[in-house]
Scaffold this motif. Structure first.
Motif: not given
Ligand code: ADP
Ligand code: ZN
Length: 723
Positions: A41, A146, A181, A186
């Protein structure tokens, strides 16, 4: 501790021309190289691509990259090929013959990276999948991961099938990457992809090189033109709320001589594609767009994003401003804010028959408006909103760069409080302000026009009143309650003010500090010349200019002036392949310029490849960067010159000078007592230990005018150092 693989570092240098990994990249790459799964991320521009591209070059087989963004695939592949890397893509935009030839080279084991659209992946009743199984696949990378999750804002049904991947290829590591996310998404992504054992890497979402500024929405067209004129030739995106205003603005700017095109959902696909391409290729430098623009754009040299209207929420704002500065070079995010937009958007936020949804939308809108109205660091506010800690100041948003002054606001406060009282605590902010200003609008009830307070604040603008009242609310002199239609009411602190027993101190901004030049100066004329050279090459090779070289690379050339090919190798962005392809051409440009202007090379001053990175790395090693301007301040100070004199000499503000000195206090090269008197140190420490770390502004108010922000910061800095 991360163990840096020398292989990965060598690949970074020779193939991509970069000197060092950015934060987190090395560990992610290491994890993948060891065969582990990873979930990454990282914000836009953070450097996600290298996290799978480098393993791809080290692994023996092919790395398959699944990406939903067809337009981006070609870009990525072009960029890789420029660095001499065997890459190709498969998606519906290719002719059948071309698809066949890609598959053929895949079968021959010639590709290091294959980019593929998810629908192709599962096409032909799984034939492609079966073929892959016969091959040496080293790694799967799922970009925009995502999209797998229904909880994300961008769910794509084609992505759904990816949940089979781990079952079909249990031994191949998977790296999933995304810039957006939340927690729920996530978790869902990890579950859907069967990556429960993946290592999760979350980077800071701070975009250091983006400078946030909010300005009142007044004469916004003139202000915009001023801004654009000062940034001629730079690339930027202007966002508007409606198609109509996008069209109108684009037309007006064209008439005023700017190279600009609109982009919105009302245009045909051909026109949109055309405009996007013109922008990609730097043939126009401004796009006026509604939110429809951006997903498919990877352009790294966007220098500014301007919001002509208020975005709906901070998520959109962050995402849209995030399209600036992917190359790490300083970029601006400018927003025109007026309260009228809040009213307008409120109407859009009403979701028919869904009060719960409406409530959420309104809350998010309110948070967006708060962001514009606050007087604390915007970067901190934004990051806190996304659940990330950040220090109180960033020194690069408009709030941090503005100096505030206090004034006696008792009379103003009394006017506002008595308005609320006369209106029987039954009206919201907007009504109270209109009432105070004596608005002739029909909204104001007849009986209210009879009241004595009606119109007592006519001399102050609506926006200014809005801000003042918000300040009164945040200081506890007024209360604001209710979600959908918040109403202003008095508080326990109101009475004393109304009776004249308590004075109210308010703040107003006085002036904007100059932004300290953090980078070395560069040769602007040379930079422009190098841009033209880049453009020539790009046109010849039919690719966007930023794929030839990023702005960051050209800036380095124009800053350090390399005069040999060996020097050139040390410029960020020159890998071996690009060096042999374009080294000579750019070298000639630099050498000629230097001869004409009698300049010598500044390669000696080059520590590492990029300023922002230099800072991060040295912080990691516990040794912050000392730049020339700070050094000069220290020198003058040690000669015995007072702060004010140094400021005058150097044409900088005193607070900048104090900032420099504080820096040296922080690294222990200057004693606090050299800058701040013992008496003041004790008083400031006293306040701090009594109140804990209260906001700087509040502390300053308590201490009074004899104490400067710089002095307070210096004391805090030293306390930090000692801790
Ligand atoms: P993301 O996919 O996360 O939005 P990219 O992978 O496109 O970001 O990287 C953004 C830019 O930063 C690219 O121009 C890339 O080449 C550059 N970059 C990435 N990692 C490094 C690094 N370690 N050193 C220098 N530049 C880097
Ligand atoms: Zn700030």
């Amino acid at each position: 501790m991360s163990t840096k693989s020398p292989d990965a570092l060598t690949v970074l240098k020779t193939r991509f021309g970069y000197d060092a990994f950015r934060h987190g990249q090395d560990e992610i790459i290491q994890t993948v190289l060891e065969g582990g799964d990873a979930f990454v991320l990282m914000p836009t521009g953070g450097g996600k691509s290298l996290c799978y591209q480098i393993p791809a070059l080290i692994f023996p087989g092919v790395t398959v990259v699944v990406s939903p963004l067809i337009a981006l695939m070609k870009d990525q592949v072009d960029a890789l090929r420029m660095n001499g890397i065997a890459a190709a893509y498969l998606n519906s935009s290719l002719e059948y013959a071309d698809q066949d030839s890609v598959v053929a080279s895949l079968r021959r084991g010639e590709l290091k990276l294959l980019y593929i659209a998810p629908e192709k992946f599962f096409a032909g009743g799984g034939m492609f999948l079966e073929m892959l199984k016969q091959m040496d696949v080293s790694l799967f990378a799922i970009d925009e991961a995502h999209c797998v999750s229904q909880w994300g804002h961008d769910f794509r049904p084609e992505y759904f099938h990816l949940s089979r991947l781990k079952q079909e290829f249990p031994d191949v590591p998977v790296i999933a990457l995304t810039a957006t996310a939340d927690h729920v998404t996530q978790k869902d992504v990890l579950e859907k992809l069967g990556l429960e054992d993946a290592r999760v890497f979350v980077s800071s979402f701070n975009r250091e090189n983006i400078h946030y500024t909010v300005v009142p929405k007044k004469n916004s067209y003139e202000r915009l033109v001023d801004y654009l004129s000062a940034h001629k030739g730079e690339m930027g995106i202007l966002y508007t709320l409606s198609r109509k205003s996008a069209e109108a603005l684009s037309e007006k700017l064209s008439m005023d001589g700017f190279l600009v095109k609109p982009y919105h959902a009302g245009l045909s696909k051909e026109v949109k594609d055309k405009h996007q391409e013109l922008f990609q290729k730097d043939e126009i430098n401004i796009i006026v767009a509604t939110i429809a623009f951006g997903m498919g754009i990877n352009k790294s040299n966007v220098r500014f994003v301007v919001h002509m209207d208020l975005p709906k929420n901070l998520e959109s704002y962050y995402q849209e401003t995030g399209r600036a500065g992917r190359d790490g070079v300083r970029s601006d995010a400018l927003l025109f804010y007026g309260n009228g937009d809040v009213m307008k958007l409120k109407r859009f936020a009403e979701v028919d028959g869904n009060p719960e949804q409406t409530r959420i939308m309104l809350r998010k809108l309110g948070q967006m408006a708060d962001f514009c109205e606050i007087r604390t660091c915007r970067r901190k506010h934004l990051l806190n909103y996304f659940g990330e800690e950040f220090p109180d100041t960033c020194e690069s948003c408009d709030v941090c760069l503005t100096e505030y002054e206090t004034f006696d606001g008792t009379v103003l406060a009394q006017k506002a409080l008595s308005a609320v009282l006369r209106l029987e605590e039954r009206f919201g902010l907007s009504y109270v302000v209109d009432f105070l200003r004596g608005s002739k609008s029909e909204k104001i009830r007849a009986e209210h026009r009879e009241l004595k307070t009606y119109g007592v604040g006519a001399d102050i603008s609506k926006t200014e009143w809005m801000r003042l009242i918000k300040d009164l609310v945040s200081m506890g002199y007024l209360r604001q309650s209710g979600d959908q239609y918040p109403v202003l009411t008095l508080s326990h602190k109101s009475a004393a003010v109304l009776r004249g027993e308590e004075a109210v101190t308010l703040v107003q901004s006085v002036h904007v500090k100059e932004v300290e030049a953090k980078e070395l100066p560069y040769e602007e004329e040379l930079f422009e010349a190098l841009k033209s050279l880049r453009m020539e090459i790009a046109q010849k090779e039919k690719i966007p200019a930023y794929i030839v070289f990023s702005d960051a690379t050209l800036l380095e050339l124009a800053t350090y002036l390399p005069l040999t090919l060996d020097d050139m190798r040390r410029i960020s962005g020159f890998g071996e392949v690009k060096l042999s392809r374009y080294g000579e051409a750019f070298l000639e440009g630099v050498v000629t310029y230097c001869e004409e202007h009698q300049l010598s090379s500044k390669m000696g001053e080059k520590v590492s490849s990029r300023k922002t990175r230099v800072k991060k790395e040295s912080v990691e090693k516990g040794k912050p960067e000392v730049n020339a301007t700070k050094q000069e301040t220290l020198r003058l100070f040690l000669e015995g010159k007072p702060v004010a004199q140094i400021a005058a000499l150097r044409n900088l503000t005193t607070s900048t000078i104090e900032g420099h000195l504080t820096f040296f206090i922080g690294i222990g090269e200057l004693a606090l007592s050299d800058m701040v008197s013992q008496e003041k140190i004790e008083r400031i420490r006293g306040e701090l230990s009594e109140n804990g770390f209260i906001p700087l502004r509040a502390l300053k108010e308590t201490l009074g005018d004899a104490y400067s922000y710089g002095e307070i910061r210096a004391v805090i800095e030293e306390m930090r150092r000692n801790r």
